[in-house]
Design a protein around this motif. Structure first.
Motif, PDB file in Angstrom:
ATOM      1  N   PRO A 134      -0.657   6.489   3.816  1.00 46.75           N
ATOM      2  CA  PRO A 134      -1.928   7.233   3.815  1.00 46.75           C
ATOM      3  C   PRO A 134      -1.722   8.740   3.580  1.00 46.75           C
ATOM      4  CG  PRO A 134      -1.884   5.639   5.604  1.00 46.75           C
ATOM      5  CD  PRO A 134      -0.524   5.610   4.994  1.00 46.75           C
ATOM      6  N   GLU A 135      -2.726   9.337   2.914  1.00 48.38           N
ATOM      7  CA  GLU A 135      -2.628  10.732   2.458  1.00 48.38           C
ATOM      8  C   GLU A 135      -2.328  11.715   3.586  1.00 48.38           C
ATOM      9  OE1 GLU A 135      -2.454  11.943  -0.585  1.00 48.38           O
ATOM     10  OE2 GLU A 135      -2.643   9.896  -1.343  1.00 48.38           O
ATOM     11  N   ALA A 154      -7.944  -0.859   7.704  1.00 45.72           N
ATOM     12  CA  ALA A 154      -8.259  -1.277   6.333  1.00 45.72           C
ATOM     13  C   ALA A 154      -7.146  -2.181   5.779  1.00 45.72           C
ATOM     14  CB  ALA A 154      -8.441  -0.042   5.442  1.00 45.72           C
ATOM     15  N   MET A 155      -5.903  -1.825   6.065  1.00 51.14           N
ATOM     16  CA  MET A 155      -4.788  -2.648   5.563  1.00 51.14           C
ATOM     17  C   MET A 155      -4.775  -4.005   6.258  1.00 51.14           C
ATOM     18  SD  MET A 155      -1.650   0.011   4.819  1.00 51.14           S
ATOM     19  CE  MET A 155      -1.811   1.230   6.098  1.00 51.14           C
ATOM     20  N   TYR A 166       1.751   1.456   9.037  1.00 55.22           N
ATOM     21  CA  TYR A 166       1.313   2.629   8.260  1.00 55.22           C
ATOM     22  C   TYR A 166       1.878   2.620   6.833  1.00 55.22           C
ATOM     23  CZ  TYR A 166      -0.021   4.145  12.931  1.00 55.22           C
ATOM     24  OH  TYR A 166      -0.577   4.202  14.184  1.00 55.22           O
ATOM     25  N   GLU A 186      -7.878   4.668  10.803  1.00 50.45           N
ATOM     26  CA  GLU A 186      -8.688   3.894   9.855  1.00 50.45           C
ATOM     27  C   GLU A 186      -7.867   3.152   8.794  1.00 50.45           C
ATOM     28  OE1 GLU A 186     -12.013   6.050   8.122  1.00 50.45           O
ATOM     29  OE2 GLU A 186     -12.736   6.321  10.186  1.00 50.45           O
ATOM     30  N   PRO A 187      -6.842   3.811   8.203  1.00 56.62           N
ATOM     31  CA  PRO A 187      -6.071   3.079   7.187  1.00 56.62           C
ATOM     32  C   PRO A 187      -5.397   1.829   7.748  1.00 56.62           C
ATOM     33  CG  PRO A 187      -5.550   5.439   7.121  1.00 56.62           C
ATOM     34  CD  PRO A 187      -6.399   5.214   8.329  1.00 56.62           C
ATOM     35  N   PHE A 190       0.836  -1.207   0.000  1.00 57.66           N
ATOM     36  CA  PHE A 190       0.000   0.000   0.000  1.00 57.66           C
ATOM     37  C   PHE A 190       0.864   1.248   0.000  1.00 57.66           C
ATOM     38  CE2 PHE A 190      -2.438  -3.300   2.219  1.00 57.66           C
ATOM     39  CZ  PHE A 190      -3.533  -3.362   1.362  1.00 57.66           C
TER      40      PHE A 190
END
Ligand code: PMP
Ligand code: GLU
Length: 397
Positions: A46-47, A291-292, A239, A287-288, A43
């Motif tokens: 995250p933004e 999700a991962m 992360y 949250e990310p 991934f």
């Protein structure tokens, strides 16, 4: 004269990085290699974490930071340890480094004298015994096979401890096996350690968030353990920040101070911009991470199901991290097309050449009967990789 130090000569190169390099070279030649060798999330970061880094550049976070990291980052880590692990640490008990890799190495370098023993349960992450050797210590390997889910027992730990034992390196969830020690199993190990106060635990918890059996458990939670445990963690896996290079230790202050002294002469504080990104990782939305974790669990289920369809492969069900570590010794001694597979390194080479799938042989992890596959990759790659492996392995006679 090209003379290198004995220290360097005694070191093995990192097999995980070597295999990943090899697969990148084949890819550059136009060969369609599926890389299951290196363990890193596929991934993107995250933004909101990337935004924090951009802002840090604009705000001129461009100078040396304090050696253990900015107080704001260490406070954010202390809050994370309270929130997620129920453990109380001050910022002075935390030291950040260039990745958890450096955190483990710093810890060993400040604790181990020549000849001191460090217990390394096998299968182990490739770098542990090498780092122990770098510190001129003696790795004491305690082996746990697939039949015991690759986890050492209290009796094995007890038998391995001697007056020379300085540390135990415990990795849960584990690289390379994906095994996770339960709270009760950790408590039983802590009970053994309580009789041997000279042993420090280096608890590598880098895969904390990639856990499919519930909440993460740290050995530091048991009475008397926090004073003798060095928790190692970082942002790389949770992360998707492997390239940013931020890891940390949370430990008794005397160990943290020693690591700071070492790091002050050696590398200084880690990258200033990455520290601001890591701060955003720990303080921002989680949250990310969830999700991962979910995506990794789905892939775990997929790869276990498919690998179990390969005759000759013995597959356990990993409960964390993103590795499958099947036992493959049934293929040793077999040949195909002039290639004889003697051991796990040969098997990895055979799979790379014949199936164009990159795995890592188990020998570098202290388990020569296994191979490691990282499933931190897309579902379609997992399906195709296992299809190719099944075909190539079926050809071995
Ligand atoms: N510990 C383990 C068990 C790992 O798999 C890794 C990943 N290479 C690390 C530590 C180091 O992580 P990093 O240096 O990227 O923080
Ligand atoms: N932890 C990863 C692995 O084991 C990254 C590579 C490394 O640092 O060794 O593949």
């Amino acid at each position: 004269m090209n003379r290198l130090s004995d220290r360097l000569n005694s070191l093995s190169p990192s097999a995980t990085l070597a295999m990943s390099q090899k697969s990148a070279e084949l890819k550059a030649q136009g060969i369609d290699v599926i890389n299951l060798s290196v363990g890193e999330p596929d991934f993107n970061t995250p933004e909101h974490i990337k935004e924090a880094a951009k802002k840090a550049i604009d705000e001129n976070y461009s100078r040396y930071s304090p050696v253990p990291g900015y107080p704001a980052l260490r406070n954010a880590i202390a809050e994370k340890l309270k929130r997620e692990n129920g453990l109380t640490y001050t910022a002075a008990q935390i030291s950040c480094a260039n990745g958890a890799k450096q955190s483990v190495c710093n810890t060993l370098l400040v604790l181990v004298n020549p000849g001191d023993e460090v217990i390394v349960p096998a299968p182990y992450w490739v770098s542990y015994p090498e780092m122990v050797k770098l510190a001129e210590g003696v790795p004491v390997i305690v082996y746990a096979g697939i039949e015991q889910d690759f986890k050492i027992t209290p009796a094995q730990l007890e038998a391995a401890i001697t007056p020379q034992t300085r540390a135990l390196i415990l990795c849960s969830p584990s690289n390379p096996t994906g095994s996770v020690y339960s709270r009760d199993e950790l408590k039983a190990l802590a009970d053994v350690l309580s009789k041997h106060p000279q042993v420090i635990v280096i608890a590598d918890e880098i895969y904390e968030h990639i856990n499919y059996i519930g909440s993460h458990q740290s050995i530091a939670q048991f009475p008397g353990m926090q004073e003798r445990t060095v928790i190692v963690n970082g942002v790389s896996k949770a992360y998707a920040m492997t390239g940013w290079r931020i890891g940390f230790i949370a430990a008794p202050e005397w160990i943290v101070k020693a690591c700071n002294k070492l790091q002050g002469q050696y590398t200084s504080g880690p990258c200033s911009v990455s520290q601001k990104a890591a701060e955003a990782a720990y303080t921002g939305t989680q949250e990310p991470v969830a999700a991962m974790r979910q995506a990794f669990e789905r892939r775990r289920d997929l790869i276990v199901k498919l690998a179990r369809e390969i005759p000759g492969m013995e597959v356990n069900v990993p409960q964390g991290a993103f590795y499958l570590f099947p036992k493959c010794s049934a293929f040793f001694g077999k040949s195909a097309g002039g290639f004889t597979v003697k051991d796990s390194d040969d098997l990895a080479l055979y799979l790379l050449e014949k199936a164009h799938v990159a795995c890592v042989g188990g020998a570098s992890f202290g388990a020569p009967e296994c191979i490691r596959m990282s499933y931190a990759t897309g579902d379609e790659h997992i399906v195709e990789a296992i299809r190719r492996m099944k075909e190539a392995l079926a050809a071995l006679q």
